[in-house]
Structure formats: structure tokens, C-alpha cells
Design an enzyme around this catalytic site. Sequence first.
Site, PDB file in Angstrom:
ATOM      1  N   GLU A   1      -3.702 -12.863  31.968  1.00 44.15           N
ATOM      2  CA  GLU A   1      -4.385 -12.104  30.815  1.00 44.15           C
ATOM      3  C   GLU A   1      -4.529 -13.392  29.603  1.00 44.15           C
ATOM      4  O   GLU A   1      -4.209 -12.716  28.580  1.00 44.15           O
ATOM      5  CB  GLU A   1      -3.559 -10.943  30.406  1.00 44.15           C
ATOM      6  CG  GLU A   1      -3.852  -9.936  31.155  1.00 44.15           C
ATOM      7  CD  GLU A   1      -4.954  -9.002  30.561  1.00 44.15           C
ATOM      8  OE1 GLU A   1      -5.765  -9.525  29.801  1.00 44.15           O
ATOM      9  OE2 GLU A   1      -5.270  -8.008  31.245  1.00 44.15           O
TER      10      GLU A   1
ATOM     11  N   THR B   1     -11.594 -14.062  36.902  1.00 46.41           N
ATOM     12  CA  THR B   1     -11.063 -15.587  36.900  1.00 46.41           C
ATOM     13  C   THR B   1     -11.824 -16.346  38.237  1.00 46.41           C
ATOM     14  O   THR B   1     -11.756 -15.466  39.285  1.00 46.41           O
ATOM     15  CB  THR B   1      -9.786 -15.652  36.978  1.00 46.41           C
ATOM     16  OG1 THR B   1      -9.046 -14.843  35.979  1.00 46.41           O
ATOM     17  CG2 THR B   1      -9.062 -16.950  37.194  1.00 46.41           C
TER      18      THR B   1
END
Lengths: 680, 680
Positions: B427, B142
Site C-alpha cells: 500500500e 503492482t
Amino acid sequence: MTSTPAPLTPVDPARLTEVLDGRWAQVRRDAREQLGSARYAPVYGESMPQARERVTALTRELAATGRVSLGFPRKYGGADDAGGSVVSVEMLAFADLSLMVKAGVQWGLFGGAVQALGTKRQHDAYLPDIMSFALPGCFAMTETGHGSDVQQLRTTCTYDPATQTFDLHTPHEAARKDYIGNAAQDGRMAVVFAQLVTLGEGRGVHAFLVPIRDEDGAPMPGVTIGDDGPKAGLLGVDNGRLSFDHVTVPRDMLLDRYGQVAADGTYTSTIANETRRFFTMLGTLVRGRVSVGGSAGSATKVALEIAVRYGDVRRQFAAPGEDREVVVNDYRVHQRKLLPALATTYALHFAQEELVSRMHDVLGAGEVDEAAQRELESRAAGLKVANTWHATRTIQLAREACGGAGYLAENRLPALKADTDVFTTFEGDNTVLLQLVAKGLLTGYRDAFGSLDGWGRAQFVAEQVRETVLERTAARALIQRLVDAVPGRDDDVALTDRGWQLRALEDREKHVLGGAIKRLRKGAATPGTRPFDVFNDVQDHVLAAAQAHIDRIVLEAFVAGIERTADPAARALLSRVCDLYALSTIEADKGWFLEHGRLTPTRAKALTGAVNDLLGELRPHMRTLVDAFAVPEAWLNCAVLAEEPGRQQAMAEHDAALRAAGAEPQQDATATDLQMAPAQ
Amino acid sequence: MTSTPAPLTPVDPARLTEVLDGRWAQVRRDAREQLGSARYAPVYGESMPQARERVTALTRELAATGRVSLGFPRKYGGADDAGGSVVSVEMLAFADLSLMVKAGVQWGLFGGAVQALGTKRQHDAYLPDIMSFALPGCFAMTETGHGSDVQQLRTTCTYDPATQTFDLHTPHEAARKDYIGNAAQDGRMAVVFAQLVTLGEGRGVHAFLVPIRDEDGAPMPGVTIGDDGPKAGLLGVDNGRLSFDHVTVPRDMLLDRYGQVAADGTYTSTIANETRRFFTMLGTLVRGRVSVGGSAGSATKVALEIAVRYGDVRRQFAAPGEDREVVVNDYRVHQRKLLPALATTYALHFAQEELVSRMHDVLGAGEVDEAAQRELESRAAGLKVANTWHATRTIQLAREACGGAGYLAENRLPALKADTDVFTTFEGDNTVLLQLVAKGLLTGYRDAFGSLDGWGRAQFVAEQVRETVLERTAARALIQRLVDAVPGRDDDVALTDRGWQLRALEDREKHVLGGAIKRLRKGAATPGTRPFDVFNDVQDHVLAAAQAHIDRIVLEAFVAGIERTADPAARALLSRVCDLYALSTIEADKGWFLEHGRLTPTRAKALTGAVNDLLGELRPHMRTLVDAFAVPEAWLNCAVLAEEPGRQQAMAEHDAALRAAGAEPQQDATATDLQMAPAQ
């Protein structure tokens, strides 16, 4: 079917702020100007001791500004301004919620109880030190074993004519006072609610002023003080537990406005009925519940401002095959989350403003108007429920709308969420309060004091419940006119017709309530049923009636608020926001409207379309709608709002440079090709 | 209309536990027996540094037990048991969620990436130290500016044949790696995802093994490490930020199972298409998402156990005029909150168990079956969404169901709430994941690699979407038989007819999906529309289809789970719980069923009655249903569960003594006479 009003024009947020600021605009402006600095902003990542120390110091500072005294009598330096005092608390809630609760405990609950339940002698002795925070105090009502059923508190306070003192006692652990703010650390005195017994007779719950710590901060003899320890939030508030082992309380420490004990133990009161006396006493304390609802509203506004501003710069996926910038606020589903929540926040603001105004007038009326007071309590309960559940839902969705950033303390949302969480269960558990609202609807406030075991004796319900004639809120003439103007056949009426919307919510309230009454009557008439079972069998239905009532009240308040708006552009925008509130409220309970033939399937589908159209129409005004809350930037204290625009700009420039160099990463993935980064 | 099955008989919770434990019963039992002590229970009120230190030490201890290695290859001491590794994580989530996430980062994400994306040479070099926690690592995917759109990550890794090294670089602040677990404190190495560039050509996102700290814990040259600081929860996890300023990475640190760079810079891969390669790589990492869903389920179970046990002893008001004990679980509205949540928790448990089993088989199949992998990813996404949103809702209601006690850290609920909050957005953001599920439904997984810009080119959608033929889950023959056995006219069928329930959810899924497809086709066929607008206009409809799909899948899994239950009493109880799941799911979307003529108004009202009947029927079994989760008592670590029964007993005895002495406080207040203690 949907009428097409003129397109909205840009609105100066200041025009909306003027409308929102309302009757206590001066208090709101003063708080923004004088307290709107980083000093009052929330602090993140503190330990519990650090938070307590900071908030105690800040409470002292706040006292020194004199801004906490509005609700106290002029003769002690206050302003006799009950409404202003509640709005002050609401303003603190934009900043630091621990400070708001700490202030609410000291000046609202503790000070408020001394003021409302005490007499001149006690006012003279204690109010000045309470106002200056020289005497930090507690409001010791709740017991570990008794949250909601205050009338059945187990702590006793027994008068002994021989010594002319009371004996205050905690009979067992479930009777200890719990969750008491200011108890674990700062409190020097407490207003303790206990069963008064004199001359061998119980006289019901009364309030006593009890020193709990000496000058050095040590517990007074017989007083055991515990610490509730860390909580989900509100780390700056020192909640604790108090137990009393036969503590001696002087006779003049009974707060004796509503009930007096003479030296020989004789009990007197101007209110003969014990239950009625109990509710009269508690009724004077309604400010606390009103403050919690308003504070929940403030926290909700901050959360929405953060989510809307973040969503206006944050990109997620590129629009396929286009150079167009798409930010997350452009997504339909994102709008579906934020905009109805924003519309509801506006609606609740107007309802809260109307409530504060009514509270101010009822409490300031001198003579107690019991019917008005009952209705005020019901309204306060209903809006506390609506505001706090809306806050919990909305802060959660705002947190999710900010993704990972919403989980970091530096972005405020975790504090908003953790601090407001308790609002749904304190100052009255929301479910229990909904029941209080329902009770008001069923008895129509008639006979409220004489027959308080209402649903208990279901037979009583069967006979006494009023016909379902709804009371109107403010702007009642206007609302009646709008409702009356709706033609008979619903299908011919535009969904954006205000009269139709009002009538839909009104009709639902009447019908749900009527149905609940029928079922209660039927249950009561069935031989062999027990009252609890009759009531319990209908409990969900009864609470649905309360919820329907609240929705109607809130819509009417919004309509009244629009009516007060002079600026035409602001008025048009508010009107569209009101459409969204009304239609999304109806949409959320579409099942009921269809089940009861109030919507045809065709019209129900049109309703979904109308809500979506409103989302598109309001999209360009999202930022205006949150700017209008006029939250001082220093209070927001949200890192990502400061950083994200710059980051997105740098990213866009970098991408443009890559494109110019012909080296951009390939763009064939689109909004549908989603793989997300795993958890950390 | 409702059929009347035989009354339920008491059930031994152990019989239910056997069914719930399923295929990995041994892993679950082992965790309860070997780790089920207070050592692994959550700790409350820690500072962030204290929490990090404790959780790091505990992670090391956990590594030493060998219980974290199940998912790794046997040759390195693992068990090649992917399913078992996910169930292990799910078990940790009953205890301490920081430990669960820390373990998930180290062995699931970091270790899992090395295992799945690396080759033997890298396995030999790193897996042993990863498994022992001698080499703590990060999964750096990320970026601050890119959460969901992983394919467009901005970090670059450029190969230079002259030095035979890569140059890893963060071009701007929005491209820094963010929210990375193990980064702020413990991580020595990171799997970094970056755009691979070699010989001037971008090859898409690849993973690189990059040392980030030296032996002494100092950042490596060119690596800047930041700390995400305090978060809403998960204080024991050291999330941080990583930036790379032209960091040199040796050629053999590219995890090169799916793409290789030769010394001269030549790129090779067995998967020619870049997007397909990207999704294949990410597909191997599905375990993380499955683990999060399962862990959310565990946290939900703990919250429900606390609320149900508390509600079984806690009294609120006395039943008017009766000696009967009424506890809060006896209230209809309390049951309306807890029991459907409990039923959904059971349903999701069975669906999760089926998902883990399928994941285990797909990942263990050796040969990659692309269709099976796509379907697995869609199922994992859908159940992650369902589990995590259910957790957020249910933990909140459990917290509220415990009133003030639910707000104290010592009662566990604050930690459950704060720690699981991020599950809805990490997630994979839940809304984005719902879109992924919807995409699978629209394309039917056909052509999934060739035309990934699906909805983007709306024309494509118009041509390619499959007819809405639903795939069955496990027990497909049984389910088909049940559905086929339903007679034609709904109104004649009992609401508790399983076939009718299955058909109702299946029918809704088909219809909602079909409607979305029609609207997409129509939008695409309209001249002048832009793909983004066509899609965006239908986004809420499309996500509703995904939600309907998930509901159907979950119900089918519950039915399959009941089918595996041998004990007749347990089976009957589960069957009733399944009724409640099915009927409350239908009730929650009653508007849709009415709008589309699937329920008549009469039947819709009967539905509400049927749900209420089930609540009454299941009330005596609430405790059994939570006991069956078999959570070790030491893991609960909830003060009020230990103290409340004694307190209530003492209160009851005290009241009895008062009654005997004729001195009980008057009891004319009832459940309707509600005044609650103010806020603290």
C-alpha cells in the site's frame, strides 16, 4: 572543517576479503570451498517435519566431513582449536541457520559441556560418539520459569549414599527444561543442570549426563519429553521440553571436573566458594555466546549483500527530464539506511575477530586467569548484544529496502529475519547481558568473585567502583597515540580525525559511567532507600554506560583492523568506512554530545553534513564492500538477484523501442508524484 | 520544573474503551460479540496449503455474516458506510491477519475498485457476487518492475475499433503483475491496471475487469498465472503473478467512470488532464491505505497486551535481601520499552480514528473537494507510515520482552511479526509515502494537479512553496488556545504543559520544513545543478520534515481525544499517557531540539527525568491500558498468558515450602550476577 582526504580509488574485493578473513582465514576458505554448494543453502517453504528431517540428515553429513571437530582435543581427532570451532559455526550461519544452531547445540553446547565440565573417563566414553553425531545430545539448562537467573534453577539432583545414585527431579512445571535443542526429536542424552544436594546440603548448580531416550527413541523411564512446536524460525531445530520424575542417575554421570561426590556422599571441589565455582563452570561455556554474535554477523552480511545488489539494479522513478538511469542505491535516503549499517557490520566484524582471538588464547592458556576470563565474558556479552541487535535492525531494513520482493521466501530475507530473531534473547537476553557488561565496568572486575551481590548492596557500589580508567583493546599504543595527538579545542579538529572520534567515544563512556556511579552513591547514601530501588532508578543510565563502552571497543577494533591492512587502496576505503561508523555512531547519540557540551550546535550540524558526504563518497564502493564478504553464490539462494538484472534490461530495451517509435508513455510524473500500488 | 498533578486513581478499563471505540463503537462491539470466538483466532504451524484452505473457507463464512458489506451501496445490501468498512477490517486484524488481508483484497481493493471506478451497469452485474464472495477477485496493479511508480506501469490495453475489443498485453517479464492477492488460487476475475491506448494515442493508466479463470478454475486463454509461493507471513493469502499474452477484453469491461472509449475508439473524460485524472482515480482507492494503518494498530495492541500481561507475572531475579516480588514490568528498562510504545499506540489510535472519520466524510460528500481529497491522501499516507513502522518496532520489542516464550508460535507474537512485516512496504512503501507527505507540505496542496513535477523542476519549488503556516487538526480552537497560553520563555514552563508540548512539535515542523525549502531554493539557484541532484541532496532533510509533521498531527489528535473524555479518572490517565507520548517523542529527537536552541542542556536532562517519572507513575496502570483495547480473549490465542500465572504461583509456593524447611537454595546472587542459559 572536514578535512579532504584523497579521493578513493577502485578496490579489488579480494584485498578486503584477505583482511576480513583474519587469523582463521584457512577455516573460512575451507568452508567456502568445501561446503559452499547449494546442498548447504537454505530451503524455503518446508513444513516443520520436513525441515527437521533435512537438517538432521545434514548435521550427520556435516559430522562425516570432520569439519565440526576443530574445538575438541587432538587425542579424540579434534584440533584443540577453540577459535576455529567458533569461526566454523560463523561460516555455517552464512548458509543455513537451522544447521548452524543444530551444530552449535550438538558440538558447541552439548559436546562443549562434556568437554569442559567432564573428566577423562567421561571424555573417553562419550566424546567420539558426540563428534560423529552417533550420540545426539541436549544442553538442558534453561527452565520455563528461569531464563536468565541460572543460579536459581529449581531442578534438583539429590545424592543417596545407600544406592550410590542421584535422584533427578522436576519439582513443578516452571522448573521443566524448555527451549532445549535436540530434545523434541533427536536427543539421546542430555547435559542437565540441576541443584546438587548431598548429605542434606545444597552445593549449587552442577551438570549431569542423563540418558533421555533409549535405542528405539522412546523416552527413558521418568523422563517426559515435550515439543516446543512451531517457532518464528529455525524450523529445522527440534526444540523441546524435558521433565524428570525422580529419575535415577548413576554417580559417575555427574560431570565432575569442578565438583565431586564421593561414594559416601562427601562433596569436594578445588573451588571452595559456591558462587565462584558456579561462575567458573559457566565461564568455560563462553564459546556459545561468541558463536551467536558471529553468526548474527554472518546473517547480517547476507542481508546487506542482497539489499545492495538489488538496489544497484532496481529502478524506482525516472530522473525528471533526464535520460540518466537512477537506481534505488542512488537515493540519499536509501544510502542513509544501507551504508551506516554496512559500516557497522565492518566494525563489528573486526571486533568479533578480536574477541574470537582473545577467547582462543584465554581458553587455551591452560592455567585459568580469572581476570582475563571475566573480561572475556564481558566482551563476549557486549559483542553478542551489539551483533544481534544490529542483525535484527539491519535484516529488517534490508527486507524493507527490497520492497515486496523482500517479503517472498524465495528471496532469503524472510528466513534470515525469522531465524535470527531469537538471537537477541537466547544465549542471554540482550538487556540482561548489557547489565552484565555494566557490572564489569562498575566493579572493574575487581573482587568479582567475592562480592557478587554488587549493585544489590548499593553501599558496596559506593565504595568499590573503580575510577573510570578505560582499558584499551588491541592496537592500544596506536590508539593512545591518535587520541593524544588531538589538540585541545575540539572545534579546530576535523570530524574525520580518527583521534577525535576515538576520544569522543571514550569521553562519553567515562562520563556516562561516572554519572551513573554518582547517582548510585547518592541513592545508597539516602536513608530508607532499598537496594533494588536504588539500582532500578539508575538502570537506564547504567545500561547507557554499557552501550557507550561497547561502541568504544568496537571502534578501537576497527582501527586495529585498518592498521593490519597492507593494500593502500583497501586501507583507504576501510578508513572511510570507519569514518562513517564513527560519525554515524556519534550522530545517533547527538543529543548526548550536545547536552554535555561535547558538540556545539554548529559542529553538530557539520556532523550531519559529514555523514552525508561520506555516503556520497562510498556510494560507488557499496558493491565492493558486500562482495568482500565472499559469500558463496550458492548459499545466497536469492531468486531476485538472479532475475532482476535481466528484467531491468528487458524493460530498458522495451522503453528504448517505444521512445524510438515515439510512443512512450508520458513522463511528466517524477519522484515527487507518488502513488503506490495498494496492498494485496 | 515539572508540575505535580494530582496522583492518578484506578480507572475502569471500560471507561477507556468507550473513548477508544469512538464514532464506530457499534461496529467494534458487534465484531467483538459476533466474531470474537476461537473460530476467527489465528492458527499456528499450518502449511501454506492448509492456511490457504482455511482462510478461503473463513472468508466465505465471513461473507455470509454480511459484516463485510458496510462500505457498499445500500441498494446492493450495503450501508454506504466507508468508515465502518475500514473499522471492520481493523477489527479483523485483532484476530487473523491473513483473513484481514484476504477480506481487504476482496471487498476493499477488488470490490472497492469496481465500486469506485465502475458505473451502474458494472455495479449491477458484479457487486452482488463480489459481496457474497461468489466472485473472488484480484486487484492487479503492482508490476514486478514497478512498485511505487504506478503511473509508469508497462502493461498495455489497446483498443481495436474493428473488433470493438481491447488487447491486454504484458510486454516483458518486468511488466507482469506481481504480489497479487487472490491470484494464485481463488481469483476468478481481476481489476487490471494498464496503459489505455486508443486510436494510436496513450490515455494513461485505466482499470479493466478481466476474467482470469474459468468455472473450473483453469486459467483463461492467454492468461498465465504464477504463484508467489511461501512468504514471511500471511500464509493464508494466495499471492500470485499474472501475465497477459494479447488477451481480448470486451469494450464494456473498461471501468469507465472517469474515462470512456466509444465503439469507434473515441476517448472521452470529464477530466481533461491525464495526470489529474490518474490521481483522481487513485484517490478514490484511499480506503486501502487507511485500512492498513488501522490494522497495524490492532496488531500492535495485541502484541502489547501479551507483553504487558506476561511482564506482570514473570519474575526474573529476586530483589536482593527482600521478600518483595519483583516482576519484569517493575524494571525501569522494561518500562522504558513498553510504556512509550503503549503511549504512542494510544496517540496513533486517536489519530487513526480522526483519519477514518475524515475519510468517511470526504468520500461521502458526493461532490469531490479536491483540496480535501489531497489532504486526506497525505494524512492517510502519513498515518500509514507512522502506524506500520510503529507496529514493526513494537511487535519486535514485545517479542523480545517475552524472551524465549516470544519466539514460540503458540504465543502469537511470531505470527503478529511475520504477518505485519509487509505493511511497511505494501500500500505504498513507507519511505516513498513520507515523500508524498513532504510534497504536500511543500506545495501546500496548491496547484497540486497542474504542476505535479514539483521537486523535479526545482525552480518551481523555489517559487511556489507555501509559507509554513500549519493547518490544525480537530479540536483546533482548543489547541490554539493551549499553544497561545504558553509564556514566552520556555525554561519557565513545565515540561508537562500541554501547550508547550504542542508548540515544541509545531515549532520543529515549521523549522525543519523551512530549512529544507531554503536548501532546495539554494540548490536550484546554483548554476549547472540537475534537478535530481538538487532534490536528492536534501532528501533526508525533506523526509525529516514529513516525520515532524506526522508527530505534530498525532499529538493534536491525542489532545482532541482527551477533550472528548468525560470520565475524570480516565481523562487524567489519558492526559498522563499523552505527556509520555509527547515527552518521549521530543526526547527521541533531543539532538534536534538542542542543536536548534529549543532545549537548554539543563532542560534536556530534566526531560529525561520527567519521562522516567511518568514511567513510575504509569506503571500501576499498564494492565488497565491494555485491557482497555478490549481484545476478545479467544482472539489472543496465546498459550503463555493462560499458563504462566499458574506456573509462577506453583514456583512461589514451592519456594515458600523450601524456606519453611530451611532448605532454600542460597540467595546471594542478585540482579547483577547474571549468567544466562546458552542458545538452543
